[in-house]
Motif scaffolding. Sequence first.
Motif, PDB file in Angstrom:
ATOM      1  N   UNK A  70       0.831  -1.211   0.000  1.00 55.31           N
ATOM      2  CA  UNK A  70       0.000   0.000   0.000  1.00 55.31           C
ATOM      3  C   UNK A  70       0.864   1.259   0.000  1.00 55.31           C
ATOM      4  N   UNK A  71       1.932   1.228   0.803  1.00 50.83           N
ATOM      5  CA  UNK A  71       2.791   2.423   0.853  1.00 50.83           C
ATOM      6  C   UNK A  71       3.476   2.651  -0.489  1.00 50.83           C
ATOM      7  N   UNK A  72       4.078   1.606  -1.046  1.00 52.83           N
ATOM      8  CA  UNK A  72       4.793   1.766  -2.323  1.00 52.83           C
ATOM      9  C   UNK A  72       3.878   2.308  -3.419  1.00 52.83           C
ATOM     10  N   UNK A  73       2.620   1.857  -3.394  1.00 49.97           N
ATOM     11  CA  UNK A  73       1.682   2.302  -4.435  1.00 49.97           C
ATOM     12  C   UNK A  73       1.385   3.802  -4.326  1.00 49.97           C
ATOM     13  N   UNK A  74       1.609   4.371  -3.149  1.00 57.98           N
ATOM     14  CA  UNK A  74       1.305   5.797  -2.960  1.00 57.98           C
ATOM     15  C   UNK A  74       2.504   6.706  -3.237  1.00 57.98           C
ATOM     16  N   UNK A  75       3.690   6.125  -3.368  1.00 60.27           N
ATOM     17  CA  UNK A  75       4.891   6.963  -3.498  1.00 60.27           C
ATOM     18  C   UNK A  75       4.949   7.641  -4.866  1.00 60.27           C
ATOM     19  N   UNK A  76       5.212   8.946  -4.844  1.00 59.38           N
ATOM     20  CA  UNK A  76       5.351   9.716  -6.079  1.00 59.38           C
ATOM     21  C   UNK A  76       6.539  10.662  -5.964  1.00 59.38           C
ATOM     22  N   UNK A  77       7.317  10.745  -7.015  1.00 58.18           N
ATOM     23  CA  UNK A  77       8.287  11.831  -7.075  1.00 58.18           C
ATOM     24  C   UNK A  77       7.499  13.133  -7.207  1.00 58.18           C
ATOM     25  N   UNK A  78       8.063  14.226  -6.718  1.00 62.77           N
ATOM     26  CA  UNK A  78       7.345  15.508  -6.769  1.00 62.77           C
ATOM     27  C   UNK A  78       6.949  15.878  -8.215  1.00 62.77           C
ATOM     28  N   UNK A  79       7.804  15.557  -9.183  1.00 64.95           N
ATOM     29  CA  UNK A  79       7.482  15.909 -10.574  1.00 64.95           C
ATOM     30  C   UNK A  79       6.346  15.029 -11.108  1.00 64.95           C
ATOM     31  N   UNK A  80       6.320  13.801 -10.629  1.00 65.10           N
ATOM     32  CA  UNK A  80       5.262  12.867 -11.024  1.00 65.10           C
ATOM     33  C   UNK A  80       3.929  13.353 -10.440  1.00 65.10           C
ATOM     34  N   UNK A  81       3.975  13.751  -9.176  1.00 65.47           N
ATOM     35  CA  UNK A  81       2.740  14.172  -8.514  1.00 65.47           C
ATOM     36  C   UNK A  81       2.202  15.476  -9.117  1.00 65.47           C
ATOM     37  N   UNK A  82       3.090  16.442  -9.347  1.00 63.37           N
ATOM     38  CA  UNK A  82       2.624  17.713  -9.928  1.00 63.37           C
ATOM     39  C   UNK A  82       2.033  17.482 -11.322  1.00 63.37           C
ATOM     40  N   UNK A  83       2.614  16.547 -12.047  1.00 63.30           N
ATOM     41  CA  UNK A  83       2.077  16.231 -13.374  1.00 63.30           C
ATOM     42  C   UNK A  83       0.681  15.621 -13.247  1.00 63.30           C
ATOM     43  N   UNK A  84       0.499  14.753 -12.245  1.00 64.59           N
ATOM     44  CA  UNK A  84      -0.841  14.178 -12.024  1.00 64.59           C
ATOM     45  C   UNK A  84      -1.851  15.273 -11.667  1.00 64.59           C
ATOM     46  N   UNK A  85      -1.354  16.345 -11.043  1.00 68.03           N
ATOM     47  CA  UNK A  85      -2.247  17.474 -10.725  1.00 68.03           C
ATOM     48  C   UNK A  85      -2.425  18.410 -11.923  1.00 68.03           C
ATOM     49  N   UNK A  86      -1.820  18.055 -13.056  1.00 68.56           N
ATOM     50  CA  UNK A  86      -1.860  18.862 -14.289  1.00 68.56           C
ATOM     51  C   UNK A  86      -1.193  20.222 -14.141  1.00 68.56           C
ATOM     52  N   UNK A  87      -0.201  20.292 -13.281  1.00 70.16           N
ATOM     53  CA  UNK A  87       0.552  21.545 -13.086  1.00 70.16           C
ATOM     54  C   UNK A  87       1.128  22.041 -14.415  1.00 70.16           C
ATOM     55  N   UNK A  88       1.596  21.102 -15.243  1.00 69.60           N
ATOM     56  CA  UNK A  88       2.250  21.483 -16.502  1.00 69.60           C
ATOM     57  C   UNK A  88       1.262  22.045 -17.520  1.00 69.60           C
ATOM     58  N   UNK A  89      -0.038  21.861 -17.270  1.00 68.68           N
ATOM     59  CA  UNK A  89      -1.027  22.410 -18.207  1.00 68.68           C
ATOM     60  C   UNK A  89      -1.469  23.815 -17.787  1.00 68.68           C
ATOM     61  N   UNK A  90      -1.090  24.193 -16.556  1.00 70.99           N
ATOM     62  CA  UNK A  90      -1.443  25.545 -16.113  1.00 70.99           C
ATOM     63  C   UNK A  90      -0.522  26.533 -16.809  1.00 70.99           C
TER      64      UNK A  90
END
Length: 416
Positions: A272-292
Motif C-alpha cells: 500500500x505504501x509503495x503504491x502511494x509513493x510519487x516523485x514531486x514531478x510525477x505528482x505535480x504532473x498528475x495534478x496537471x501543473x504542466x497544463x497551467x
Amino acid sequence: MHCGLCLPQCPTYALTGLEKSSPRGRIRLIKAVADGDLPMTQGFIDEMNFCLDCQACETACPAGVKYGALVESARAQILQQGYEQRFSALAKKFFFRWVFSRHNRIRLLASLLKFYQKFGFQWFFQKSGLLKLVSRRLHDIQGLAPAISEKSSTEVYSEIVSSRGETKYRIGFLSGCIMDVAYADVNIDTVELLRNHRCEVIIPKAQVCCGSLQAHHGDMEVARRLAQTNIEAFSRFDLDAIVINSAGCGAFMKEYVHLLKDVPVLATKARELSAKVRDITEFLTELSYHRESHRAKAAGIRGKRVTYHDACHLVHTQKISKQPRDLIRSVQGIEYVELPESTWCCGSAGIYNITHYDDSMKLLERKLQNIRTVKPDIIVTGNPGCLAQIQYGLAKEGMKVELMHTATFLRRASET
Ligand code: SF4
Ligand code: SF4
C-alpha cells in the motif's frame, strides 16, 4: 543474456573498456560466484563496488534483466560473508547503521559539519592544503560536502502543515536525511508548491532514512528495519500520496513492496505504501501543473537558458523523464535546451564519489563538458547527490551556472 546492448550505456565500461566492468561481464561474474565456479576474490569484490548502481543498463536491456537486484544481492553476500575490507566495513557500519538510522544523529553530524563550514575551517583547510599532508583523499573529498542549512526543514515545519485555501489532498512527505539538513530550502520549496495546490502536507515525526544507501551497499537487514519504521510512521495517517523530492529515496520506497514481500505482517502495508509513493514531478504532473499557465516572473528565471540533468534513480529506476521536462517547459519566458547525455551518471551515485573519487571525477568531467556545450544559465535536477556533485564540479571549474532542484525552479519561477 549476451546481446551486449547495455555495454555502450554503462559508464564504468566506458571508463575501462573492459568486459568485466560492464553489466554483461558483471552478471557473468555474479553467476560464476553463485554457482561456485569462481571463488569470492578481491577482484570480484572490487568489480561489484566499481559499479555505480546507476541502472542505465536496465533501461538499455531489451530482455528486462533486473541488474540492480543482482548487484545488490552480490554486495549483500560480500557483507554477510565478511569479505569487505575491515576499515571500509567499519566506516559503513558507523554511518549506515548508526548515524543514518536516526534523524537526531544525522542532525548532530550536520551540526558538527556546519560548525566546520561556518567558522572557516573548511575554507582554511581547502586553501592551505594542510589536509593533503594527512591524506590527499581527505583534501579532495571535503569539498564534496554540501553546505549545511541554517535550519533543517523538520525544524521549520510541524508534523501537519495546512494547505493554502481549500484542502483537496492529504499528502505525506519524506523529509529525507541529506535533504532535511543540507537542502532544507528544497524541502521548503516542495512543501510550499504542494500547499499552493490544495495539499495538506503531513511530515511524520517518526519517519527515518528510507534505507536506500544501506540496501545499495548490501545491508538489507538495516534497510528492512528502516522500511518497517517508515511504513509504521506513514500508515498512521490516511494519505492520498507520499511525495518525495529525492530520486534515490523515491525509487527505494517504491521498492518496499519487494523488500518486505516475505514478511507476512508487513507485506500488505508495504504494498500500500509503495503504491502511494510519487516523485514531486510525477505528482505535480498528475495534478496537471504542466497544463497551467506559468509565466516566469522572477528576474533570476525570466529569459534564462535552462537545461535538465536526469538523476539515475529518477530516469532509469523510476522511468521518470518526461514529467520534469514538461514542468520546466510549462514556465513561459525561458529557453529550454536539452543537455547532451543528460541520462549519463554524474558520478555522485550515493557515496561513490567518496569511495571512488578519481573515477567519479572522470564522470563529472564528462558531465561538465556536456554542460559547456549548451551554455545554460540554469541546470535543473532532482536528487541531492547530483546537486552536490555538479555544484562541486561547477565551483572547481569556476563555471557561472546556477544549479537548482526542480521544485526550487518551479517555485522561484512563480515568485515576483
Ligand atoms: S543484461 Fe540485457 S542488454 Fe545486457 S547483455 Fe544481457 S540481455 Fe543484453
Ligand atoms: S548499474 Fe550502471 S555502472 Fe553498473 S553495470 Fe549498470 S550501467 Fe554499468
